[in-house]
Design a protein around this motif. Structure first.
Motif, PDB file in Angstrom:
ATOM      1  N   MET B   1      14.699  -5.993 -19.907  1.00 43.33           N
ATOM      2  CA  MET B   1      13.869  -5.266 -18.942  1.00 43.33           C
ATOM      3  C   MET B   1      13.810  -6.036 -17.622  1.00 43.33           C
ATOM      4  O   MET B   1      13.745  -7.253 -17.610  1.00 43.33           O
ATOM      5  N   SER B   2      13.792  -5.279 -16.551  1.00 41.46           N
ATOM      6  CA  SER B   2      13.699  -5.925 -15.239  1.00 41.46           C
ATOM      7  C   SER B   2      12.285  -6.466 -15.032  1.00 41.46           C
ATOM      8  O   SER B   2      11.355  -6.066 -15.708  1.00 41.46           O
ATOM      9  N   GLU B   3      12.145  -7.384 -14.085  1.00 40.08           N
ATOM     10  CA  GLU B   3      10.809  -7.925 -13.852  1.00 40.08           C
ATOM     11  C   GLU B   3       9.963  -6.957 -13.019  1.00 40.08           C
ATOM     12  O   GLU B   3      10.492  -6.035 -12.405  1.00 40.08           O
ATOM     13  N   TRP B   4       8.668  -7.196 -13.031  1.00 36.27           N
ATOM     14  CA  TRP B   4       7.755  -6.351 -12.279  1.00 36.27           C
ATOM     15  C   TRP B   4       7.797  -6.764 -10.815  1.00 36.27           C
ATOM     16  O   TRP B   4       7.489  -7.902 -10.477  1.00 36.27           O
ATOM     17  N   ARG B   5       8.191  -5.837  -9.948  1.00 28.59           N
ATOM     18  CA  ARG B   5       8.319  -6.163  -8.522  1.00 28.59           C
ATOM     19  C   ARG B   5       7.800  -5.027  -7.644  1.00 28.59           C
ATOM     20  O   ARG B   5       7.854  -3.878  -8.020  1.00 28.59           O
ATOM     21  N   GLY B   6       7.386  -5.396  -6.455  1.00 33.26           N
ATOM     22  CA  GLY B   6       7.032  -4.390  -5.469  1.00 33.26           C
ATOM     23  C   GLY B   6       5.598  -3.888  -5.572  1.00 33.26           C
ATOM     24  O   GLY B   6       4.885  -4.172  -6.524  1.00 33.26           O
ATOM     25  N   ILE B   7       5.225  -3.152  -4.535  1.00 34.38           N
ATOM     26  CA  ILE B   7       3.873  -2.601  -4.474  1.00 34.38           C
ATOM     27  C   ILE B   7       3.995  -1.072  -4.493  1.00 34.38           C
ATOM     28  O   ILE B   7       4.662  -0.502  -3.631  1.00 34.38           O
ATOM     29  N   VAL B  40       7.769  -1.560  -0.811  1.00 36.13           N
ATOM     30  CA  VAL B  40       6.599  -0.690  -0.950  1.00 36.13           C
ATOM     31  C   VAL B  40       7.061   0.721  -1.327  1.00 36.13           C
ATOM     32  O   VAL B  40       7.913   1.316  -0.660  1.00 36.13           O
ATOM     33  N   LEU B  41       6.493   1.186  -2.421  1.00 33.64           N
ATOM     34  CA  LEU B  41       6.914   2.461  -2.993  1.00 33.64           C
ATOM     35  C   LEU B  41       5.733   3.429  -2.989  1.00 33.64           C
ATOM     36  O   LEU B  41       4.706   3.125  -3.589  1.00 33.64           O
ATOM     37  N   GLY B  42       5.871   4.550  -2.302  1.00 35.54           N
ATOM     38  CA  GLY B  42       4.831   5.568  -2.389  1.00 35.54           C
ATOM     39  C   GLY B  42       5.174   6.521  -3.524  1.00 35.54           C
ATOM     40  O   GLY B  42       6.350   6.809  -3.760  1.00 35.54           O
ATOM     41  N   TYR B  91       9.962   2.159 -12.738  1.00 37.42           N
ATOM     42  CA  TYR B  91      10.060   1.344 -11.521  1.00 37.42           C
ATOM     43  C   TYR B  91       9.397  -0.023 -11.655  1.00 37.42           C
ATOM     44  O   TYR B  91       9.614  -0.900 -10.835  1.00 37.42           O
ATOM     45  N   ARG B  92       8.558  -0.200 -12.641  1.00 31.17           N
ATOM     46  CA  ARG B  92       7.903  -1.472 -12.930  1.00 31.17           C
ATOM     47  C   ARG B  92       7.335  -2.170 -11.695  1.00 31.17           C
ATOM     48  O   ARG B  92       7.712  -3.301 -11.353  1.00 31.17           O
ATOM     49  N   PRO B  93       6.402  -1.520 -11.003  1.00 31.97           N
ATOM     50  CA  PRO B  93       5.786  -2.181  -9.849  1.00 31.97           C
ATOM     51  C   PRO B  93       4.850  -3.310 -10.293  1.00 31.97           C
ATOM     52  O   PRO B  93       4.139  -3.160 -11.267  1.00 31.97           O
ATOM     53  N   GLY B 155      -1.841  -8.850 -17.302  1.00 30.90           N
ATOM     54  CA  GLY B 155      -1.383  -7.462 -17.343  1.00 30.90           C
ATOM     55  C   GLY B 155      -0.629  -7.028 -16.102  1.00 30.90           C
ATOM     56  O   GLY B 155      -0.858  -7.529 -15.013  1.00 30.90           O
ATOM     57  N   LYS B 156       0.308  -6.096 -16.277  1.00 27.68           N
ATOM     58  CA  LYS B 156       1.045  -5.521 -15.159  1.00 27.68           C
ATOM     59  C   LYS B 156       1.112  -4.017 -15.363  1.00 27.68           C
ATOM     60  O   LYS B 156       1.276  -3.583 -16.500  1.00 27.68           O
ATOM     61  N   PRO B 157       1.049  -3.196 -14.332  1.00 34.19           N
ATOM     62  CA  PRO B 157       0.874  -3.608 -12.939  1.00 34.19           C
ATOM     63  C   PRO B 157      -0.552  -4.083 -12.668  1.00 34.19           C
ATOM     64  O   PRO B 157      -1.473  -3.708 -13.385  1.00 34.19           O
ATOM     65  N   GLU B 158      -0.709  -4.926 -11.648  1.00 36.34           N
ATOM     66  CA  GLU B 158      -2.042  -5.353 -11.236  1.00 36.34           C
ATOM     67  C   GLU B 158      -2.582  -4.238 -10.339  1.00 36.34           C
ATOM     68  O   GLU B 158      -1.973  -3.898  -9.337  1.00 36.34           O
ATOM     69  N   MET B 159      -3.709  -3.667 -10.767  1.00 40.22           N
ATOM     70  CA  MET B 159      -4.154  -2.433 -10.112  1.00 40.22           C
ATOM     71  C   MET B 159      -5.474  -2.573  -9.356  1.00 40.22           C
ATOM     72  O   MET B 159      -6.326  -3.364  -9.725  1.00 40.22           O
ATOM     73  N   ALA B 160      -5.619  -1.755  -8.334  1.00 41.38           N
ATOM     74  CA  ALA B 160      -6.904  -1.658  -7.641  1.00 41.38           C
ATOM     75  C   ALA B 160      -7.054  -0.265  -7.058  1.00 41.38           C
ATOM     76  O   ALA B 160      -6.072   0.348  -6.636  1.00 41.38           O
ATOM     77  N   THR B 161      -8.288   0.245  -7.075  1.00 39.60           N
ATOM     78  CA  THR B 161      -8.577   1.452  -6.304  1.00 39.60           C
ATOM     79  C   THR B 161      -9.316   0.988  -5.046  1.00 39.60           C
ATOM     80  O   THR B 161     -10.231   0.179  -5.114  1.00 39.60           O
TER      81      THR B 161
END
Lengths: 264, 326
Positions: B1-7, B40-42, B91-93, B155-161
């Motif tokens: 698996m690829s690593e977690w990258r990007g926002i 950065v991925l929308g 996409y594993r952000p 944990g991933k993804p690291e999330m925030a609202t």
């Protein structure tokens, strides 16, 4: 006519926000002098549960996770008309974040079992994350509808609810069992019945479970099990304002305000 | 698996209407992406999205994932969770930011548990730690008096609202590449929530209004003069929590921690005592005028011009003066 099974209402006890004090030297929150109360939105959740029980049957069970002294608050809920109360109380739970809280509550919901609905307040007055209701649903593998203002109908396998959205509302049909979170102020919570309160205080026994009863290990809860950590607390002071009193007749005040604010 | 990258940023829409707060979050993600060299991925889910996809592509994202499906036209907790889970797995952000609106908070709560990922709720600051690259946020609590700095520990993804109004949406000089994604068959099956009816009316974006007139409990719920005055000065109307609790105005119009935070240049506050959770909602405003009969009301500690008067008397005169004395 549908007949509901257990209606589980989650409840939290929160200190009144305006009475919380912050100690800037130790950077800690002092809740000791604040009055504790049942989280306001949770009272709305309980009232909704009691109304549903009156209309569609079922048993209302209060579920809470907190220190032993919360028992007296749960008994207020019993005096309002709830049938049973379960308190998850365990020293290991201190410092649990919303992730852990939703997990522990979901495990308790499973253990109570035979439920049609889990009703929660939209958020708590202290943490106010609003994450626990959808989180519980995910742990339980059931649907969640958040920000509910009304339950308009209940059938054997589903309910119809009104949910607040930006600028209005939507009506959705959701399969049971489900989690719903209700908005603060959607109803007027009833007063505890005096005689029932006497009974609750003297004879009713709240069921107390520890995490072992739920099959959860110590390292899965509290600070250790949480996925977020608080590294610093600070006070958010409102900006310094001019605080100028404007005096005179209403006409003089009005003219002065219009001039200073450039309204015309 | 690829690593977690990007926002990644969840761009909220409903029935083709873009939620403005998403663009604020996207703009912030763009700043963080440039600083930390992260893509950065929308992510935009919905139906018939051509216009809003175009608009969303202009706020700093490198790529914009668009999923176009009739079942995604309206927010549905089940369907959106499944589709987002699919996209996150693909996409594993490393970071996932969402606006702290009702729908996105619902979605975030589900995704956080699904991925066993950390989530900071309705933050008023979002950053990435320079040393360990962990997500750092500021979370207000206890009625907005106290702010906690929160970091993700696992944990991933690291999330925030992110609270609406926290950041300003700014057009970028680059345009995101639009990637149309199709979702696997079955992702939208098994939905347990069915939309039956929906009613909305257009409402002003209070968080962006230049002038706001706020009605507190002192009005007793009588908003007639408030409305007249607001319309004369071209202001939006807001209410304090007790009035929203009374059902006089929808909660979308409530100012404070559980409602909207204002950024207005001018705010009039009529008949509000000044509870901390309300003051929190006006802390970033320009000039604040408060009218209250009680000289000791805490609101006078938190405003620029203090008027001790009957609010209805003053409103009548203000209206008259604004109409040229007639």
């Amino acid at each position: 006519m549908a007949s509901l099974r257990n209606i589980i209402v989650t409840m939290k006890v929160t200190p009144k926000p305006e009475e919380i004090r912050f100690d800037p030297t130790t950077k800690t929150v002092d809740r000791s002098k604040a009055t504790n109360e049942i989280n306001p939105a949770d009272k709305n959740a309980l009232e909704l549960a009691l109304q549903l029980k009156e209309k569609y049957g079922g048993r209302v069970v209060i579920l809470s996770m907190g220190p032993p002294f919360w028992d007296q608050f749960l008994k207020m809920g019993i005096a309002m008309g709830a049938d049973d109360a379960v308190l998850i109380s365990d020293r290991a739970l201190g410092g649990s974040d919303a992730f852990v809280t939703s997990r522990v509550l979901a495990a308790a919901v499973k253990k109570i079992g035979d439920y049609s609905l889990v009703i929660a307040g939209e958020e708590s007055e202290d943490g106010s994350t609003g994450q626990v209701p959808p989180g519980m649903a995910e742990w339980l593998g059931i649907p969640a509808v958040t920000y509910v203002s009304q339950v308009t109908d209940a059938m054997e396998d589903s309910i119809i609810v009104k949910r607040t959205i930006k600028g209005g509302y939507e009506t959705v049909k959701v399969k049971l069992p489900a989690v719903i979170s209700v908005e603060l102020g959607i109803n007027t919570p009833r007063f505890p019945d005096f005689e029932r309160l006497q009974w609750a205080q003297n004879e009713f026994k709240t069921t107390i479970w520890g995490i072992k009863d739920l099959g959860i290990a110590e390292n899965e809860v509290g600070f250790k099990g949480s996925l977020t950590a608080v590294t610093e607390l600070r006070e958010l002071r409102p900006r310094e304002r001019l605080r100028q009193f404007i005096e005179g007749s209403p006409e003089e005040i009005a003219r002065e305000l219009i001039k200073r604010l450039g309204l015309k | 698996m690829s690593e977690w990258r990007g926002i990644s940023v969840f761009i909220e829409q409903d029935n083709g209407e873009l939620e403005g707060a998403s663009l604020e979050v996207l703009t912030r993600a763009g700043e963080l992406g440039r600083k930390f060299n992260e893509d950065v991925l929308g992510i935009l889910l919905g139906h018939e999205l051509k216009n809003i996809a175009k608009e969303s592509s202009q706020y700093g994202a490198d790529k914009l994932i668009v999923v176009n499906h009739p079942d995604l036209r309206h927010y549905n907790s089940d369907a959106y969770t499944e589709v987002m889970a699919y996209l996150i797995n693909k996409y594993r952000p490393r970071y996932l930011l969402l606006p702290a609106t009702r729908n996105s908070r619902d979605l975030a709560g589900r995704l956080a548990v699904r991925f066993r990922a950390c989530l900071s709720a309705h933050v008023i600051m979002v950053d990435i730690d320079e040393r360990d690259r962990k997500l750092v946020t500021a979370v207000p609590g206890f009625g907005g008096n106290i702010v906690a700095t929160v970091v993700c520990t696992s944990g991933k993804p690291e999330m925030a609202t992110v609270s609406p109004g926290t950041y300003e949406a700014k057009l970028s000089n680059k345009e995101a590449t639009i990637i149309e994604e199709t979702i696997p068959e079955g992702a939208l099956r098994g939905r347990r929530i069915e939309l039956m009816e929906k009613k909305t009316s257009p409402m002003p974006d209070l968080s962006r209004a230049e002038k706001v007139v706020v009605a507190g409990l002192g009005t007793g719920g009588d908003l007639e003069l408030i409305k007249e005055f607001a319309s004369l000065i071209g202001a939006a109307i807001g209410v304090t929590r007790p009035l929203a609790d009374m059902g006089l105005m929808p909660r979308d119009y409530q100012i404070g921690t559980t409602g909207v935070s204002l950024r207005a240049k001018t705010v009039f506050v009529f008949g509000a005592s000044g509870a901390p959770h309300f003051v929190y909602g006006i802390r970033d405003c320009g000039t604040i005028v408060a009218v209250n009969t009680d000289k000791e009301a805490p609101i006078f500690e938190n405003c620029d011009y203090c008027v001790v008067a009957d609010l209805f008397d003053l409103l009548k005169v203000l209206i008259k003066e604004m109409r040229g004395g007639k």
